[in-house]
Scaffold this active site. Sequence first.
Site, PDB file in Angstrom:
ATOM      1  N   ASP A  78      18.171 -19.501 -40.245  1.00 55.38           N
ATOM      2  CA  ASP A  78      19.201 -19.813 -41.234  1.00 55.38           C
ATOM      3  C   ASP A  78      19.603 -21.280 -41.194  1.00 55.38           C
ATOM      4  O   ASP A  78      19.969 -21.858 -42.222  1.00 55.38           O
ATOM      5  CB  ASP A  78      20.424 -18.926 -41.011  1.00 55.38           C
ATOM      6  CG  ASP A  78      20.257 -17.553 -41.655  1.00 55.38           C
ATOM      7  OD1 ASP A  78      19.104 -17.118 -41.786  1.00 55.38           O
ATOM      8  OD2 ASP A  78      21.258 -16.934 -42.021  1.00 55.38           O
ATOM      9  N   CYS A 119      17.204 -13.682 -34.357  1.00 59.83           N
ATOM     10  CA  CYS A 119      18.078 -14.412 -35.278  1.00 59.83           C
ATOM     11  C   CYS A 119      18.547 -13.562 -36.452  1.00 59.83           C
ATOM     12  O   CYS A 119      18.175 -12.413 -36.596  1.00 59.83           O
ATOM     13  CB  CYS A 119      17.425 -15.724 -35.687  1.00 59.83           C
ATOM     14  SG  CYS A 119      17.413 -16.886 -34.286  1.00 59.83           S
ATOM     15  N   GLU A 442      24.426 -18.651 -47.630  1.00 59.56           N
ATOM     16  CA  GLU A 442      25.501 -19.070 -46.738  1.00 59.56           C
ATOM     17  C   GLU A 442      25.983 -20.463 -47.136  1.00 59.56           C
ATOM     18  O   GLU A 442      25.194 -21.308 -47.546  1.00 59.56           O
ATOM     19  CB  GLU A 442      25.012 -19.105 -45.288  1.00 59.56           C
ATOM     20  CG  GLU A 442      24.745 -17.733 -44.718  1.00 59.56           C
ATOM     21  CD  GLU A 442      24.359 -17.768 -43.257  1.00 59.56           C
ATOM     22  OE1 GLU A 442      24.413 -16.705 -42.623  1.00 59.56           O
ATOM     23  OE2 GLU A 442      24.000 -18.844 -42.750  1.00 59.56           O
ATOM     24  N   SER A 468      28.026 -18.718 -43.005  1.00 59.99           N
ATOM     25  CA  SER A 468      27.374 -18.666 -41.708  1.00 59.99           C
ATOM     26  C   SER A 468      28.386 -18.218 -40.668  1.00 59.99           C
ATOM     27  O   SER A 468      29.594 -18.447 -40.816  1.00 59.99           O
ATOM     28  CB  SER A 468      26.837 -20.053 -41.346  1.00 59.99           C
ATOM     29  OG  SER A 468      26.488 -20.111 -39.985  1.00 59.99           O
TER      30      SER A 468
END
Length: 551
Positions: A78, A119, A442, A468
């Site tokens: 991300d 993740c 995000e 996030s």
Amino acid sequence: MKKENVVEGVKNAPHRSLFHALGLTEEEQNRPLIGIVSSYNEIVPGHMNIDKIVEAVKLGVAMAGGTPIVFPAIAVCDGIAMGHIGMKYSLVTRDLIADSTEAMALAHGFDGLVMVPNCDKNVPGLLMAAARVNIPSVFVSGGPMLAGRVDGKKTSLSSMFEAVGSYNAGKITYEKLDEFEKKACPTCGSCSGMYTANSMNCLTEVLGMGLKGNGTIPAVYSRRIELAKHAGMAVMDMVEKNICPRDIITKESLINALTVDMALGCSTNTMLHLPAIAHECGIDLNLDIANEISKKTPNLCHLAPSGHAYMEDLEEAGGIYAVMNELSKKDLINKSCITVTGKTVGENIASCKNLNTNIIRPIDNPYSQTGGIAVLKGNLASEGSVVKRAAVDEKMLVHQGPARVFDCEEDAQEAINAGKINKGDVVVIRYEGPKGGPGMREMLNPTSSIMGMGLGDSVALITDGRFSGATRGACVGHITPEAAAGGLIGLVEEGDIISINIKENKIELKVDEEIINERKKNFVPKEKELSGYLKRYAKLVSGGASGAILN
């Protein structure tokens, strides 16, 4: 499953010939076949060590009498995907991971699975797959990154993003920015704060799907290799006892997860993933229950970005089991839930003590009497929205200000960088929801820029996208219905007054009902030209309040 479908009897002689083509002996074929779902790749820092974890799992399975066979799962970083088209492909991978793992597991007749994620979307995707396939399954992650150090203080990826905002505001030099760049992320592993990856890995322990330490033992510690071996052994015990994910992931264990979520102050993304995992188990996890749990659950931990502690500190303080044990002192944990150990939650946490009351506050001296996450509702989010309450400045728990409206993240970021956002403003970023994005990007870049510029105690940001786990401040995400689905956020105009009251769980557009109705008459949600997987995803995905599941 395996013996009946792919090994036993004359009808399966062709299948056995293909196992021989793999080099599997008759002895190996006659043992339980354990699929090891490896998320190893060379682009995600949290996954670069997973090859070593997988080898340890294989050894654990073999030592316990099973035959380990590895197959892959994808993963997106991300952080690297942040702030560009790549972020549209983050959340959507959760369902790709679940679908592809289901396909591999059922196509090849495995007796059990060991999931090796790390993740953000990788962990919930594999939890969804485990629930769907429902054969004995254990989770062991790649582990969290160690914190970096700048000027003698621990730091992490969120500090790095905020440093960019500080540099743009002229608060630090380029040389200091470069120092952050070189030192913020010093090892492999999932980024070192209580961000989404670490939140979800910690919750695997709470759900009962991971062994003690799965969420907190750092990636570079040798104890993680030992943990992986024990995970391989554990799945063999589960196969023997026929303990399956839906025996473990129940309404009660999901409530435990939400409770610990509140105590830890986890990423708001857990509010997307837990309902999606529950859905795979046939359980309706309505987000309204989050505020009920928050009211009675004290916030015990302030890990980055909410505070200055990191995953390594939580591990040294006793880890997730110590947090659960602390909560159990006020009967906030259901101890009867079964886990991958074959034991109950109560048996697992009984001897786990809080070793550092500065990291894990005692139950009678919490940071706050209510949990770290809140669900807000009102005319602007009739189906719900989510904020990480534990990471909000006290001054911003109640805020009212004029809307600054942007139809995408890039436009908002440009305005923030140009100094066009003023104290008191409410930044509105829309058409970034599950359908409208698509993929519910995000918003770490704009939130970090606001914090880095020193506006965190005076500016709020709301979006139908998401944040996030590294985001902090008065940032309200998951606004549902989203703009692309005709939600009221699509009707907000520049200068409209927006009221956010986190204490009372409310978010309101302060515009007369007559004016809103007049705007609705001419409102046509914007549409984007899409192709490929994103086009299919946008057609199938539900709203953020229901977990952005695919219908």
